[in-house]
Design a protein around this motif. Structure first.
Motif, mmCIF file in Angstrom:
data_model
loop_
_atom_site.group_PDB
_atom_site.id
_atom_site.type_symbol
_atom_site.label_atom_id
_atom_site.label_comp_id
_atom_site.label_asym_id
_atom_site.label_seq_id
_atom_site.Cartn_x
_atom_site.Cartn_y
_atom_site.Cartn_z
ATOM 1 N N ILE A 225 75.174 -43.887 -35.121
ATOM 2 C CA ILE A 225 73.715 -43.725 -35.122
ATOM 3 C C ILE A 225 73.323 -43.061 -36.443
ATOM 4 C CG2 ILE A 225 71.698 -42.833 -33.903
ATOM 5 C CD1 ILE A 225 73.389 -42.461 -31.417
ATOM 6 N N GLY A 226 72.385 -43.673 -37.142
ATOM 7 C CA GLY A 226 71.905 -43.083 -38.389
ATOM 8 C C GLY A 226 72.997 -42.906 -39.438
ATOM 9 N N GLY A 227 73.992 -43.778 -39.434
ATOM 10 C CA GLY A 227 75.093 -43.660 -40.389
ATOM 11 C C GLY A 227 76.148 -42.660 -39.980
ATOM 12 N N LEU A 228 76.004 -42.054 -38.803
ATOM 13 C CA LEU A 228 76.973 -41.078 -38.306
ATOM 14 C C LEU A 228 77.846 -41.712 -37.227
ATOM 15 C CD1 LEU A 228 74.555 -38.037 -37.812
ATOM 16 C CD2 LEU A 228 76.079 -38.435 -39.759
ATOM 17 N N GLU A 229 79.147 -41.541 -37.349
ATOM 18 C CA GLU A 229 80.055 -41.942 -36.274
ATOM 19 C C GLU A 229 79.979 -40.859 -35.221
ATOM 20 O OE1 GLU A 229 84.122 -42.293 -37.483
ATOM 21 O OE2 GLU A 229 84.811 -42.095 -35.429
ATOM 22 N N ILE A 230 79.479 -41.241 -34.034
ATOM 23 C CA ILE A 230 79.170 -40.236 -33.018
ATOM 24 C C ILE A 230 80.240 -40.142 -31.933
ATOM 25 C CG2 ILE A 230 77.535 -39.633 -31.179
ATOM 26 C CD1 ILE A 230 76.356 -39.086 -33.870
ATOM 27 N N ALA A 231 80.740 -41.287 -31.461
ATOM 28 C CA ALA A 231 81.596 -41.262 -30.271
ATOM 29 C C ALA A 231 82.656 -42.348 -30.330
ATOM 30 C CB ALA A 231 80.741 -41.434 -29.013
ATOM 31 N N ASN A 232 83.727 -42.123 -29.567
ATOM 32 C CA ASN A 232 84.909 -42.977 -29.571
ATOM 33 C C ASN A 232 85.349 -43.164 -28.112
ATOM 34 O OD1 ASN A 232 87.189 -44.344 -30.383
ATOM 35 N ND2 ASN A 232 88.317 -42.505 -30.994
ATOM 36 N N ALA A 233 85.112 -44.365 -27.558
ATOM 37 C CA ALA A 233 85.320 -44.601 -26.123
ATOM 38 C C ALA A 233 86.495 -45.542 -25.888
ATOM 39 C CB ALA A 233 84.057 -45.211 -25.518
ATOM 40 N N CYS A 278 90.694 -45.404 -15.575
ATOM 41 C CA CYS A 278 89.563 -44.573 -15.989
ATOM 42 C C CYS A 278 89.141 -44.938 -17.410
ATOM 43 C CB CYS A 278 89.912 -43.082 -15.922
ATOM 44 S SG CYS A 278 91.329 -42.602 -16.936
ATOM 45 N N GLY A 279 87.936 -44.525 -17.717
ATOM 46 C CA GLY A 279 87.446 -44.644 -19.084
ATOM 47 C C GLY A 279 87.077 -43.273 -19.590
ATOM 48 N N GLY A 280 87.156 -43.098 -20.907
ATOM 49 C CA GLY A 280 86.845 -41.790 -21.468
ATOM 50 C C GLY A 280 86.148 -41.915 -22.803
ATOM 51 N N ASN A 281 85.548 -40.798 -23.204
ATOM 52 C CA ASN A 281 84.831 -40.792 -24.474
ATOM 53 C C ASN A 281 84.979 -39.426 -25.136
ATOM 54 O OD1 ASN A 281 83.260 -41.744 -26.546
ATOM 55 N ND2 ASN A 281 81.355 -41.877 -25.376
ATOM 56 N N ALA A 282 85.122 -39.440 -26.459
ATOM 57 C CA ALA A 282 85.109 -38.202 -27.248
ATOM 58 C C ALA A 282 83.894 -38.273 -28.161
ATOM 59 C CB ALA A 282 86.393 -38.090 -28.068
ATOM 60 N N LEU A 283 83.004 -37.322 -28.013
ATOM 61 C CA LEU A 283 81.737 -37.331 -28.757
ATOM 62 C C LEU A 283 81.632 -36.060 -29.587
ATOM 63 C CD1 LEU A 283 78.283 -38.413 -27.386
ATOM 64 C CD2 LEU A 283 78.519 -36.271 -28.636
ATOM 65 N N GLY A 284 81.338 -36.217 -30.858
ATOM 66 C CA GLY A 284 81.218 -35.084 -31.758
ATOM 67 C C GLY A 284 79.886 -34.370 -31.594
ATOM 68 N N VAL A 285 79.927 -33.175 -31.015
ATOM 69 C CA VAL A 285 78.680 -32.448 -30.732
ATOM 70 C C VAL A 285 77.982 -32.026 -32.024
ATOM 71 C CG1 VAL A 285 77.756 -30.340 -29.678
ATOM 72 C CG2 VAL A 285 79.484 -31.680 -28.475
ATOM 73 N N ASP A 286 78.757 -31.662 -33.044
ATOM 74 C CA ASP A 286 78.136 -31.220 -34.301
ATOM 75 C C ASP A 286 77.327 -32.364 -34.932
ATOM 76 O OD1 ASP A 286 79.627 -28.612 -34.295
ATOM 77 O OD2 ASP A 286 81.290 -30.020 -34.391
ATOM 78 N N ARG A 287 77.891 -33.566 -34.930
ATOM 79 C CA ARG A 287 77.160 -34.703 -35.497
ATOM 80 C C ARG A 287 75.956 -35.076 -34.630
ATOM 81 N NH1 ARG A 287 81.977 -38.690 -37.726
ATOM 82 N NH2 ARG A 287 82.968 -37.141 -39.062
ATOM 83 N N LEU A 288 76.101 -34.921 -33.322
ATOM 84 C CA LEU A 288 74.944 -35.162 -32.455
ATOM 85 C C LEU A 288 73.833 -34.164 -32.795
ATOM 86 C CD1 LEU A 288 74.247 -37.056 -30.032
ATOM 87 C CD2 LEU A 288 74.826 -35.129 -28.552
ATOM 88 N N ALA A 289 74.225 -32.919 -33.039
ATOM 89 C CA ALA A 289 73.234 -31.902 -33.439
ATOM 90 C C ALA A 289 72.619 -32.257 -34.789
ATOM 91 C CB ALA A 289 73.896 -30.529 -33.484
ATOM 92 N N MET A 290 73.427 -32.760 -35.723
ATOM 93 C CA MET A 290 72.871 -33.212 -37.012
ATOM 94 C C MET A 290 71.778 -34.245 -36.780
ATOM 95 S SD MET A 290 76.294 -33.693 -39.400
ATOM 96 C CE MET A 290 75.384 -34.553 -40.687
ATOM 97 N N LEU A 291 72.078 -35.191 -35.894
ATOM 98 C CA LEU A 291 71.138 -36.275 -35.627
ATOM 99 C C LEU A 291 69.815 -35.732 -35.084
ATOM 100 C CD1 LEU A 291 71.068 -39.450 -35.538
ATOM 101 C CD2 LEU A 291 71.671 -39.220 -33.119
#
Length: 309
Positions: A225-233, A278-291
């Motif tokens: 989102i917005g040029g930021l890699e946010i999450a990896n599922a 199961c499915g899982g996701n790793a999401l970078g909170v710092d980049r989400l905050a940047m957004l």
């Protein structure tokens, strides 16, 4: 404290207040979905062997690079859907988008695949925007971004054929893949919408399972989102034998390079035998905050990044 340090903390106070609201919104979302918040160790005896992730060693142990293996051990023990917000540590990662210590949101949903996890991500991000009273369109670095689901999806194969003019799924080249992803593929994502990049090459599967209909690719997706890699599922790989083979290959690559000595994570592999689908996701909170803070540097959403710790 110097005047410059004090002034900087005052200047980013609004961002840190919004970051706290984002954390509240994340917890509210998952609790409302019936997930259990868990905590796992930051100091661990071994980490998942990965060529491009270097852990910090501490007296023969490691600072956690990811909570993934311990969270899966909880799932294997019979826990239901779980989430965690925690600190992670990776050596050598520093820049506008990186800090060696960062905050990770990770969640696992039983009996789900990566497409369902992407739907979780869409609803989570939109829920946070709503909680921040931003509506469904946010403004980031001069652009309006429409967050309304479903988000545009493209496969890795198609994105690379269109913009890098080669197929990384049939001709795997991890080093060239990483360079072309950043230099040729990502710049062509629609600037006013999130992008979901789907079906990574088998060579980049990490702990994702391979697609039964096309074993050249894995059920792995990343969100930008917005040029930021946010999450990896992932649709999580639950075959302990295949996972051990992948780990062994990584351990041998690391030892040949002379860069790291990582022990096989035996406790985790033993638990994988009981891991449910199961499915899982790793999401970078710092980049989400940047957004959500319209910040162009991770330093602007962290009180004490490495150089100011």
């Amino acid at each position: 404290m110097t005047r410059a340090e004090s002034l900087r903390l005052i200047q980013i106070k609004t961002n840190l207040e919004r970051r706290a609201s984002i954390l509240d919104a994340i917890r509210a979302f998952f609790i409302n979905e019936g997930f259990l918040e868990v905590e796992t160790p930051l100091l661990v005896p071994t980490v998942a062997p990965e060529q491009y992730i270097t852990p910090f060693a501490v007296n023969g142990w490691f600072l956690s690079t990811s909570p993934e293996m311990h969270m899966k051990r909880l799932l294997a023990a019979g826990y239901g859907n779980i989430f965690q917000i925690c600190q992670c540590f990776r050596k050598g990662e520093r820049g506008k988008l990186h800090n060696p210590e960062f905050t990770m949101l990770e969640w696992y949903r039983r009996n789900a695949g990566y497409l369902q996890i992407i739907q979780d991500t869409e609803r989570l991000v939109l829920s946070i925007a709503t909680n921040l009273h931003l509506g469904s369109t946010i403004h980031y670095q001069g652009r309006d971004i429409d967050l309304v689901p479903p988000w545009p999806i493209t496969t890795v194969r198609q994105a690379f054929l269109d913009h890098a003019h080669w197929d990384p799924t049939s001709n795997p080249d991890p080093e060239r893949f990483d360079i072309d992803l950043v230099d040729k593929v990502m710049p062509n994502f629609a600037p006013n919408r999130p992008t979901v990049l789907l079906d990574y090459p088998a060579a980049n599967a990490s702990m994702a399972r391979l697609k039964s209909a096309d074993p050249l690719v894995s059920e792995r997706a990343e969100v930008f989102i917005g040029g930021l890699e946010i999450a990896n599922a992932y649709s999580e790989l639950i075959d302990a034998t295949e996972l051990e083979q992948r780990f062994q290959s990584e351990i041998e690559r690391l030892e040949q390079a002379g860069s790291q000595h990582i022990l096989m994570p035996r406790r985790f592999l033993k638990a994988v035998a009981s891991l449910p689908p199961c499915g899982g996701n790793a999401l970078g909170v710092d980049r989400l905050a940047m957004l959500f803070c319209d910040a162009n540097s991770i330093d602007n959403v962290m009180a004490f990044p490495r150089d100011m710790a």
